[in-house]
Structure formats: structure tokens, C-alpha cells
Scaffold this active site. Sequence first.
Site, mmCIF file in Angstrom:
data_model
loop_
_atom_site.group_PDB
_atom_site.id
_atom_site.type_symbol
_atom_site.label_atom_id
_atom_site.label_comp_id
_atom_site.label_asym_id
_atom_site.label_seq_id
_atom_site.Cartn_x
_atom_site.Cartn_y
_atom_site.Cartn_z
ATOM 1 N N ASP A 181 0.581 -1.345 -0.274
ATOM 2 C CA ASP A 181 -0.427 -0.207 0.159
ATOM 3 C C ASP A 181 0.942 0.794 0.103
ATOM 4 O O ASP A 181 0.550 2.468 0.198
ATOM 5 C CB ASP A 181 -0.525 -0.012 0.825
ATOM 6 C CG ASP A 181 -2.136 -0.780 0.622
ATOM 7 O OD1 ASP A 181 -2.831 -0.819 0.216
ATOM 8 O OD2 ASP A 181 -2.443 -1.954 2.161
ATOM 9 N N ASP A 234 -6.581 -4.019 -5.794
ATOM 10 C CA ASP A 234 -6.094 -2.787 -4.693
ATOM 11 C C ASP A 234 -4.755 -2.203 -5.124
ATOM 12 O O ASP A 234 -4.229 -0.845 -5.354
ATOM 13 C CB ASP A 234 -6.540 -3.013 -3.626
ATOM 14 C CG ASP A 234 -7.864 -3.268 -2.953
ATOM 15 O OD1 ASP A 234 -8.305 -4.355 -3.590
ATOM 16 O OD2 ASP A 234 -7.957 -3.629 -2.031
HETATM 17 N N1 GLY Z 1 -7.095 -0.984 -0.392
HETATM 18 C C1 GLY Z 1 -7.858 -1.939 0.817
HETATM 19 C C2 GLY Z 1 -9.786 -1.241 0.528
HETATM 20 O O1 GLY Z 1 -10.121 -0.343 -0.406
HETATM 21 O O2 GLY Z 1 -10.281 -1.179 1.707
#
Ligand code: GLY
Length: 415
Positions: free
Chosen positions: A129, A190
Site C-alpha cells: 500500500d 487494489d
Molecule cells: N484497499 C483496501 C480497501 O479498499 O478496503
Amino acid sequence: MSIPRRTVLSVTAAATAATALPAPAVAAGAGDQVPAPQGGGTERNAVLRSAADYAVEKLRAVAPGVSGFPVGTRFEKWTYSRNGDWVGGFWPGTLWMAYLHSDDDSFRTLALDAARGLAPRQHDTTTHDLGFLFSPSWVTAWRLTGDDTWRTGALRAADTLIRRYNPRGRFLRAWGGLDDPNNAGRVIIDTMMNLDLLAFATEQTGDRAYLDIAVAHARTTQRYFLRADGSTPHVHDFDPDTGAPIGPDTVQGYSPTSCWSRGQAWGLYGFTTTYRRTGDPQFLTTARRLADYAIGALTADHVPVWDYRSPQQPYDIKDASAGAVMACGLLDLAAATGRDSYRQTAIRILTALSLTCLTRGSARADAVVARCTRNRRAEDGIEISLPYADYYLLEGILRVLRPAAVDRAIDLSLP
Ligand code: GLY
């Protein structure tokens, strides 16, 4: 804080005006048709401007009491993470957007202070992330201040991120430390949103290695996540030793064969950005397929259901954050394709969020956007506020109202 009555009335008036836009092709289902103000751009913009003004007022009132990185609300109040979890970029990002909308220097100071708190994460090897963490915070700080500290920090984060690349499977692993065998072959949709940090690193250093990894990851996602109808699962697993594909799965969606709406939005936005950074038309085609599926699954109220294939859809709970991300991706896609219909749908979504999802009625609320769902599958965070909903709502509105300012902050250039 007290909400000025004048603002409430002007939005209500806009909401009751007759529909002027042609209705896009959306699924029949729960919710009223989103009210679109009459009079074309000017009145539509008035709704969006009022929502951005509301966000700025709310942030002005709430920011002095914010004691960490907001991760979500409980009884309308932010709960915090000290290190930023995966969401720490959105609080400084939201403050940057408030700064761009208001020209109020106090938001600039707050954004820089908040971004500083992410410094230790440049070296965090336990998560993919780093794009979410460093793009809306440090990269934007560098673009708006020119202070090289932010640029070099973001480049360090990119160096950390590429360590997660698995050359056998040609993917960036999502979760877990580098030596942790758990989740070593887990890829999630994601991650498409984390690739722009790598594009930034290539642009800044001239070293192709970062962008090559981003492109390899995007191609793997394109190959294994895309279903024939343009929908995607949340997860796809691979054998981390051989790179061989295992199959789809989910963590935040309803099932491996469902379509988690926020994931679909991450994918559509991420593929559009990857197209903009590479000029490869295959990524644009993929972005359009994801977008067309999501638009077709939207209910008439233009607030996405949390999973487009949950058993109760279209009458299931909503996720306004998916709508905010989707709107930004669609505005990007409209610019990349020249197709105005994507822009019109994006504006309808932003209008719907502005009219039906804001916290205007609550003086208690810390956040701007309500009606979000963090993880329905885990029954964690249903009908709450989430920091990425606030961030992307503002980014989306400013993409419409102040595109040049957003371009300065996040670089909207086309190939
Ligand atoms: N990237 C995690 C979410 O969208 O909850």
C-alpha cells in the site's frame, strides 16, 4: 460544528429540480433516480461546489482535534492509527484538496504536518500500500511545494515497493512481510492503485525498472482478473514458488465469483492511470471494460452497492467510497478516451454523493461522507465514514471544478 442553514437550503433546491441530463444506462434497482439539477453545467457545479465548501468547513472544524491518521468512524467520530495503516495518505491528501479548493494556507500547513507522520513507512516492507500512503501525501507535497524531501521520500517508498515483486509470477504481492510464506502468492485488484508511485519513480529517476514492474503487474492483473463481462474478483492467488496461477478468491467481496464494488473502482481507476503513464492502449481497453461493467451495475440512485453480485443486490447496503473512487476513475477515463458519457456518469455519481451521502445533518460527524462500507464480509465497518471517501469525493469534485489545480497536485497528463 454547526452547519449553516443557507447551504442546506441551496442543496435541497438543487435536489428537487427536474432532470436535465440524459439518463445513462444503469441497472434497474434500489433507490430513486439521482436528482440532476436543471440548467446543465452551472447548476450541477453549484451542487458540487456546495459539497466542496461543506467539506472545507467540516475539515476546518475537525482538523484541530485530529490526533492521528483517521481510519474510519465509530459513532460518527474518527478512530485513528498512529502509523497510518494503509490509509495514512488520505488525511494529508484530503487536506491538500481542501487547500486547493479554499486557498487557505492553514490546510497546507496541516497537510505537511500530517504527511511528516508517514516518514517511517518509506521503509515498510510488509505491505503493497505504499502508493496509497505516499502518492496523495508526499508526491503531492513535492508537486505543490517543490521541497525535495518529499520527492526523495516517495522515491524511497518506491524502492521499498519493488522489493515485493515476484518475477516468476510477474506480480507484486499484496500482503505480508517479505519472508512471510503466508499470502506470498496473493494478488489483489487494489494494487493497481499503487502502481502510479512506480511510474513517478521512473519519471523522476529515468530508471525504467520501476515502470517495468508496474507494467508486468498490470499485465498479470489484466490476464487473470478480467472476466468476460468486465467484472473482477478481489483476489487472485498464485503459487509463489513457480508463479503458476491458482485461481480467484476474495477477502472483502461476497465470494470469489462476485464483484466487490470498491475493488472494481480501484481497478478501473488504476488501469486508466497505467494507460496515462504508459500510452499502452491495451490498458485503456481494460479500464473501459471495468468501467462499462460498473456503470451497468449502478443502481438509479448512483451510489454503488457494496458488491455488485451479493445475493441481496441491488437492495443491499451501499458503499459511497466505491462511488467516489469510481467517479475519479471515470473522469480520468473520459479525458483519456474523449468520451463524454464517462464524464456525465462521473458527475451524476458525484452529485448523488453530494446530495444523498454527506454528513450535513449531523453536527457530531467528523467526516464529510457517510454511507460507506469497509468490509461487509467481515461485518466490519458498515454504514460508516472512511477517509478515502472524503479524499476521492474532493478529488473528483475538484477534477470538475478546478482541473488545473488537481493537475498540479497529482499530474493528470495524457500520454
Ligand atoms: N484497499 C483496501 C480497501 O479498499 O478496503
